[in-house]
Design a protein around this motif. Sequence first.
Motif, mmCIF file in Angstrom:
data_model
loop_
_atom_site.group_PDB
_atom_site.id
_atom_site.type_symbol
_atom_site.label_atom_id
_atom_site.label_comp_id
_atom_site.label_asym_id
_atom_site.label_seq_id
_atom_site.Cartn_x
_atom_site.Cartn_y
_atom_site.Cartn_z
ATOM 1 N N SER A 76 -8.734 -4.486 2.741
ATOM 2 C CA SER A 76 -9.556 -5.324 1.865
ATOM 3 C C SER A 76 -9.646 -4.733 0.459
ATOM 4 N N ASP A 77 -10.087 -5.562 -0.494
ATOM 5 C CA ASP A 77 -10.332 -5.080 -1.855
ATOM 6 C C ASP A 77 -11.327 -3.922 -1.853
ATOM 7 N N ALA A 78 -12.411 -4.082 -1.088
ATOM 8 C CA ALA A 78 -13.457 -3.064 -1.078
ATOM 9 C C ALA A 78 -12.931 -1.734 -0.554
ATOM 10 N N ALA A 79 -12.144 -1.769 0.522
ATOM 11 C CA ALA A 79 -11.598 -0.527 1.074
ATOM 12 C C ALA A 79 -10.596 0.095 0.110
ATOM 13 N N CYS A 80 -9.809 -0.719 -0.578
ATOM 14 C CA CYS A 80 -8.892 -0.193 -1.594
ATOM 15 C C CYS A 80 -9.645 0.596 -2.659
ATOM 16 N N ILE A 81 -10.732 0.032 -3.131
ATOM 17 C CA ILE A 81 -11.511 0.684 -4.183
ATOM 18 C C ILE A 81 -12.095 1.993 -3.674
ATOM 19 N N GLN A 82 -12.663 1.968 -2.475
ATOM 20 C CA GLN A 82 -13.300 3.168 -1.936
ATOM 21 C C GLN A 82 -12.301 4.296 -1.720
ATOM 22 N N LEU A 83 -11.177 3.992 -1.090
ATOM 23 C CA LEU A 83 -10.230 5.041 -0.713
ATOM 24 C C LEU A 83 -9.328 5.467 -1.862
ATOM 25 N N SER A 84 -9.222 4.657 -2.903
ATOM 26 C CA SER A 84 -8.380 5.027 -4.039
ATOM 27 C C SER A 84 -9.045 6.062 -4.936
ATOM 28 N N GLU A 85 -10.292 6.438 -4.638
ATOM 29 C CA GLU A 85 -10.961 7.488 -5.408
ATOM 30 C C GLU A 85 -10.252 8.827 -5.257
ATOM 31 N N GLY A 86 -9.523 9.008 -4.161
ATOM 32 C CA GLY A 86 -8.787 10.246 -3.938
ATOM 33 C C GLY A 86 -9.574 11.258 -3.134
ATOM 34 N N ASN A 87 -8.922 11.863 -2.144
ATOM 35 C CA ASN A 87 -9.530 12.881 -1.287
ATOM 36 C C ASN A 87 -10.837 12.413 -0.644
ATOM 37 N N VAL A 88 -10.849 11.168 -0.204
ATOM 38 C CA VAL A 88 -12.003 10.616 0.502
ATOM 39 C C VAL A 88 -11.912 11.029 1.968
ATOM 40 N N VAL A 89 -12.982 11.623 2.478
ATOM 41 C CA VAL A 89 -12.993 12.160 3.840
ATOM 42 C C VAL A 89 -13.746 11.226 4.766
ATOM 43 N N VAL A 90 -13.109 10.829 5.852
ATOM 44 C CA VAL A 90 -13.751 10.036 6.897
ATOM 45 C C VAL A 90 -13.550 10.789 8.201
ATOM 46 N N GLY A 91 -14.620 11.409 8.687
ATOM 47 C CA GLY A 91 -14.480 12.275 9.857
ATOM 48 C C GLY A 91 -13.605 13.456 9.522
ATOM 49 N N ASN A 92 -12.478 13.599 10.217
ATOM 50 C CA ASN A 92 -11.550 14.682 9.923
ATOM 51 C C ASN A 92 -10.233 14.173 9.340
ATOM 52 N N ILE A 93 -10.241 12.967 8.810
ATOM 53 C CA ILE A 93 -9.094 12.448 8.079
ATOM 54 C C ILE A 93 -9.439 12.419 6.591
ATOM 55 N N THR A 94 -8.580 13.012 5.778
ATOM 56 C CA THR A 94 -8.735 12.979 4.330
ATOM 57 C C THR A 94 -7.716 12.011 3.745
ATOM 58 N N PHE A 95 -8.197 10.952 3.117
ATOM 59 C CA PHE A 95 -7.324 10.016 2.425
ATOM 60 C C PHE A 95 -7.075 10.579 1.026
ATOM 61 N N HIS B 80 -4.593 10.003 -1.130
ATOM 62 C CA HIS B 80 -4.074 9.078 -2.151
ATOM 63 C C HIS B 80 -3.953 7.690 -1.539
ATOM 64 N N LEU B 81 -4.382 6.681 -2.279
ATOM 65 C CA LEU B 81 -4.171 5.291 -1.868
ATOM 66 C C LEU B 81 -3.978 4.440 -3.113
ATOM 67 N N MET B 82 -2.904 3.686 -3.138
ATOM 68 C CA MET B 82 -2.667 2.735 -4.214
ATOM 69 C C MET B 82 -2.375 1.374 -3.605
ATOM 70 N N CYS B 83 -3.122 0.367 -4.028
ATOM 71 C CA CYS B 83 -2.971 -0.991 -3.528
ATOM 72 C C CYS B 83 -2.344 -1.875 -4.601
ATOM 73 N N VAL C 118 0.841 -1.196 0.000
ATOM 74 C CA VAL C 118 0.000 0.000 0.000
ATOM 75 C C VAL C 118 0.877 1.247 0.000
ATOM 76 N N ASP C 119 0.460 2.237 -0.778
ATOM 77 C CA ASP C 119 1.074 3.569 -0.789
ATOM 78 C C ASP C 119 -0.030 4.544 -0.418
ATOM 79 N N LEU C 120 0.086 5.196 0.745
ATOM 80 C CA LEU C 120 -1.021 5.993 1.295
ATOM 81 C C LEU C 120 -0.531 7.376 1.709
ATOM 82 N N ARG C 121 -1.328 8.393 1.395
ATOM 83 C CA ARG C 121 -1.134 9.743 1.922
ATOM 84 C C ARG C 121 -2.433 10.191 2.560
ATOM 85 N N ALA C 122 -2.344 10.703 3.777
ATOM 86 C CA ALA C 122 -3.546 11.140 4.501
ATOM 87 C C ALA C 122 -3.250 12.435 5.243
ATOM 88 N N GLN C 123 -4.303 13.216 5.466
ATOM 89 C CA GLN C 123 -4.183 14.476 6.197
ATOM 90 C C GLN C 123 -5.222 14.516 7.303
#
Length: 237
Positions: A176-195, A197-200, A143-148
């Motif tokens: 999981s595969d499902a989480a990879c797909i969801q978070l790889s959309e770019g700038n996905v916000v969960v609460g106050n964390i912005t994902f 970039h994600l590459m699986c 996984v290659d991940l950037r979060a703020q």
Amino acid sequence: MRSILVFGLLAALTVVAVESLECPQCINILSDCNDTAPTPCPVDSQSCGVTVARWPGDFSQMDQFCSAEPPGSSLNFAVRATNQELFLFANENCREKETCTPTLSADFPKVGKSNTECPTCSALNGDSCEVRNEICGEGERCVDLRAQFSVRSTIEATVNSVISSQLEIKGCSNISDAACIQLSEGNVVVGNITFQHLMCTPEPTMTPDSNTTSNSRGTGMGTNLDMTSALFKEPSG
């Protein structure tokens, strides 16, 4: 007839008021939000979200917020650069706050026993990320991940200004595969964390299921923070 219509309108408004969602809304660093009183949510909220995370350097975070996601959606995964450099993340969205108890991956393996080898590194706030290789555990992927993570300052001189921490981490993950797909959309916000970039690797081969959070947005930023933490130093560059 007019009085009947007025009565019906008042009754409808009463039902809406009764059914409006209230959730605790809070961010805490190094402690929890369990004593936060619920406050009204925006009209598009469907659930109360709770996020817990542990960042490299052993900083912990708890985040409670109003979520646009339906109850039952969730995320839970970990990324390991080394046994000491971990990013652990768990999120649940529930109708009632008391039923939301996301748990970090306590059983996340720390010893690689598979044939998968990943480039690994972790850095906060623009520090250099020195890449090395790590053997992964069974069933893990690269996984290659950037979060703020953004919070509002409680320091008197900068009160209400937004302070952000930037994380870059590469490593082995049980995501999981499902989480990879969801978070790889770019700038996905969960609460106050912005994902951001994600590459699986390998890439997922399935579509996300309905129980995976895609974009749970918080409506406000909490306080009660330990602002001396190096987690919130100014980003370089």
